[in-house]
Design a protein around this motif. Structure first.
Motif, PDB file in Angstrom:
ATOM      1  N   LEU A 256       8.431  -3.933 -42.527  1.00 39.73           N
ATOM      2  CA  LEU A 256       7.097  -4.498 -42.702  1.00 39.73           C
ATOM      3  C   LEU A 256       6.106  -3.447 -43.189  1.00 39.73           C
ATOM      4  O   LEU A 256       5.240  -3.744 -44.033  1.00 39.73           O
ATOM      5  CB  LEU A 256       6.611  -5.117 -41.384  1.00 39.73           C
ATOM      6  CG  LEU A 256       7.421  -6.325 -40.886  1.00 39.73           C
ATOM      7  CD1 LEU A 256       6.968  -6.725 -39.491  1.00 39.73           C
ATOM      8  CD2 LEU A 256       7.307  -7.490 -41.841  1.00 39.73           C
ATOM      9  N   ILE A 257       6.217  -2.217 -42.697  1.00 38.77           N
ATOM     10  CA  ILE A 257       5.326  -1.139 -43.137  1.00 38.77           C
ATOM     11  C   ILE A 257       5.552  -0.833 -44.617  1.00 38.77           C
ATOM     12  O   ILE A 257       4.596  -0.725 -45.398  1.00 38.77           O
ATOM     13  CB  ILE A 257       5.526   0.124 -42.276  1.00 38.77           C
ATOM     14  CG1 ILE A 257       5.024  -0.112 -40.855  1.00 38.77           C
ATOM     15  CG2 ILE A 257       4.816   1.326 -42.905  1.00 38.77           C
ATOM     16  CD1 ILE A 257       5.407   0.977 -39.869  1.00 38.77           C
TER      17      ILE A 257
ATOM     18  N   HIS B 230      -3.769  -3.898 -42.042  1.00 37.02           N
ATOM     19  CA  HIS B 230      -2.326  -4.085 -42.191  1.00 37.02           C
ATOM     20  C   HIS B 230      -1.608  -3.800 -40.879  1.00 37.02           C
ATOM     21  O   HIS B 230      -0.690  -4.526 -40.488  1.00 37.02           O
ATOM     22  CB  HIS B 230      -1.765  -3.153 -43.277  1.00 37.02           C
ATOM     23  CG  HIS B 230      -2.167  -3.504 -44.661  1.00 37.02           C
ATOM     24  ND1 HIS B 230      -2.955  -2.681 -45.412  1.00 37.02           N
ATOM     25  CD2 HIS B 230      -1.886  -4.575 -45.433  1.00 37.02           C
ATOM     26  CE1 HIS B 230      -3.147  -3.232 -46.600  1.00 37.02           C
ATOM     27  NE2 HIS B 230      -2.506  -4.395 -46.628  1.00 37.02           N
ATOM     28  N   VAL B 231      -2.026  -2.725 -40.212  1.00 35.99           N
ATOM     29  CA  VAL B 231      -1.405  -2.356 -38.941  1.00 35.99           C
ATOM     30  C   VAL B 231      -1.570  -3.487 -37.934  1.00 35.99           C
ATOM     31  O   VAL B 231      -0.629  -3.863 -37.236  1.00 35.99           O
ATOM     32  CB  VAL B 231      -2.009  -1.033 -38.392  1.00 35.99           C
ATOM     33  CG1 VAL B 231      -1.536  -0.767 -36.982  1.00 35.99           C
ATOM     34  CG2 VAL B 231      -1.641   0.121 -39.302  1.00 35.99           C
ATOM     35  N   TYR B 232      -2.778  -4.065 -37.875  1.00 37.09           N
ATOM     36  CA  TYR B 232      -3.030  -5.148 -36.931  1.00 37.09           C
ATOM     37  C   TYR B 232      -2.199  -6.385 -37.275  1.00 37.09           C
ATOM     38  O   TYR B 232      -1.660  -7.049 -36.383  1.00 37.09           O
ATOM     39  CB  TYR B 232      -4.526  -5.498 -36.907  1.00 37.09           C
ATOM     40  CG  TYR B 232      -4.846  -6.592 -35.929  1.00 37.09           C
ATOM     41  CD1 TYR B 232      -4.833  -6.341 -34.562  1.00 37.09           C
ATOM     42  CD2 TYR B 232      -5.144  -7.877 -36.351  1.00 37.09           C
ATOM     43  CE1 TYR B 232      -5.111  -7.333 -33.644  1.00 37.09           C
ATOM     44  CE2 TYR B 232      -5.424  -8.881 -35.451  1.00 37.09           C
ATOM     45  CZ  TYR B 232      -5.397  -8.610 -34.105  1.00 37.09           C
ATOM     46  OH  TYR B 232      -5.661  -9.597 -33.201  1.00 37.09           O
TER      47      TYR B 232
ATOM     48  N   ILE C  92       3.063   1.327 -34.092  1.00 30.97           N
ATOM     49  CA  ILE C  92       3.197   1.118 -35.533  1.00 30.97           C
ATOM     50  C   ILE C  92       2.621   2.302 -36.301  1.00 30.97           C
ATOM     51  O   ILE C  92       3.218   2.776 -37.276  1.00 30.97           O
ATOM     52  CB  ILE C  92       2.526  -0.212 -35.946  1.00 30.97           C
ATOM     53  CG1 ILE C  92       3.329  -1.381 -35.371  1.00 30.97           C
ATOM     54  CG2 ILE C  92       2.410  -0.328 -37.459  1.00 30.97           C
ATOM     55  CD1 ILE C  92       2.654  -2.711 -35.457  1.00 30.97           C
ATOM     56  N   ILE C  93       1.480   2.823 -35.860  1.00 23.04           N
ATOM     57  CA  ILE C  93       0.888   3.995 -36.514  1.00 23.04           C
ATOM     58  C   ILE C  93       1.828   5.193 -36.396  1.00 23.04           C
ATOM     59  O   ILE C  93       2.002   5.959 -37.345  1.00 23.04           O
ATOM     60  CB  ILE C  93      -0.509   4.292 -35.925  1.00 23.04           C
ATOM     61  CG1 ILE C  93      -1.484   3.189 -36.357  1.00 23.04           C
ATOM     62  CG2 ILE C  93      -1.009   5.661 -36.366  1.00 23.04           C
ATOM     63  CD1 ILE C  93      -2.832   3.234 -35.673  1.00 23.04           C
TER      64      ILE C  93
ATOM     65  N   VAL D 268       3.817   7.212 -44.420  1.00 28.41           N
ATOM     66  CA  VAL D 268       2.820   6.260 -44.890  1.00 28.41           C
ATOM     67  C   VAL D 268       1.501   6.586 -44.200  1.00 28.41           C
ATOM     68  O   VAL D 268       1.430   6.671 -42.974  1.00 28.41           O
ATOM     69  CB  VAL D 268       3.255   4.801 -44.568  1.00 28.41           C
ATOM     70  CG1 VAL D 268       2.159   3.817 -44.930  1.00 28.41           C
ATOM     71  CG2 VAL D 268       4.533   4.457 -45.313  1.00 28.41           C
ATOM     72  N   SER D 269       0.450   6.788 -44.990  1.00 26.08           N
ATOM     73  CA  SER D 269      -0.861   7.118 -44.445  1.00 26.08           C
ATOM     74  C   SER D 269      -1.571   5.859 -43.987  1.00 26.08           C
ATOM     75  O   SER D 269      -1.510   4.820 -44.650  1.00 26.08           O
ATOM     76  CB  SER D 269      -1.729   7.817 -45.495  1.00 26.08           C
ATOM     77  OG  SER D 269      -1.172   9.048 -45.844  1.00 26.08           O
TER      78      SER D 269
END
Length: 173
Positions: free
Chosen positions: A94-95, A120-122, A146-147, A155-156
């Motif tokens: 997904l990331i 996106h993270v949420y 996820i972060i 991925v930043s």
């Protein structure tokens, strides 16, 4: 070993219980289960009715985007019936999809595979919160996980991201 134990129990006049319940973990593309290899032979050797499994799996994943890889846990009972638990796609998938990256960075601290925003993270956290292994976790904790995985993929994560900025700004870690 199990046959020796079963043999000793049979001599003693006791019934031997099954030592384990067959269990299979596979990743199957959403709405694309087919009785062809590699899935068909794996299920067939465990005695599962493969066409029935494929029909049930495709019916349960019909509302999802075709081709998304879904980790699936399959429990096989003694009478060759089965139950399946379909999980959401893996977080790394997904990331990478949100970042538009085909793969993660080879050297995560030195290079960048892409950028995603906190939004996106949420959104990924909302998808992953449906998994049974994250039942007791708060959304904040899931976002933190996820972060952390974004960092390991290179991925930043930025506060806001617009299309023009994404196109013209080099990725800095």
């Amino acid at each position: 070993m199990a046959t020796k134990v079963a043999g000793k129990l049979a001599k003693a006049g006791k019934k031997a219980k099954a030592a384990y319940t067959p269990f299979l973990k596979v990743t199957i593309p959403a709405n694309q289960a087919k009785p062809a290899p590699p899935l068909g032979p794996q299920l067939g050797q465990l005695g599962i009715n493969v066409p029935q499994f494929c029909k049930e799996f495709n019916a349960k994943t019909g509302h999802m985007i075709d081709g998304y890889p879904l980790p699936t846990s399959i429990s096989i009972n003694m009478d060759k019936t089965f139950s399946m638990e379909i999980h959401t796609p893996e977080t790394s998938f997904l990331i990478k999809k949100a970042a538009g990256a085909p793969k993660g960075a080879m050297q995560p601290g030195k290079e960048c595979a892409g950028m995603i925003s906190l939004k996106h993270v949420y959104e990924i956290a909302k998808i992953k919160s449906a998994d049974s292994n994250l039942d007791g976790c708060s959304m904040t904790r899931i976002c933190d996980l996820i972060i952390g995985q974004c960092r390991s993929l290179g991925v930043s994560v930025v506060r806001e991201l617009d299309a023009d900025e994404y196109r013209h700004t080099p990725c800095i870690v």
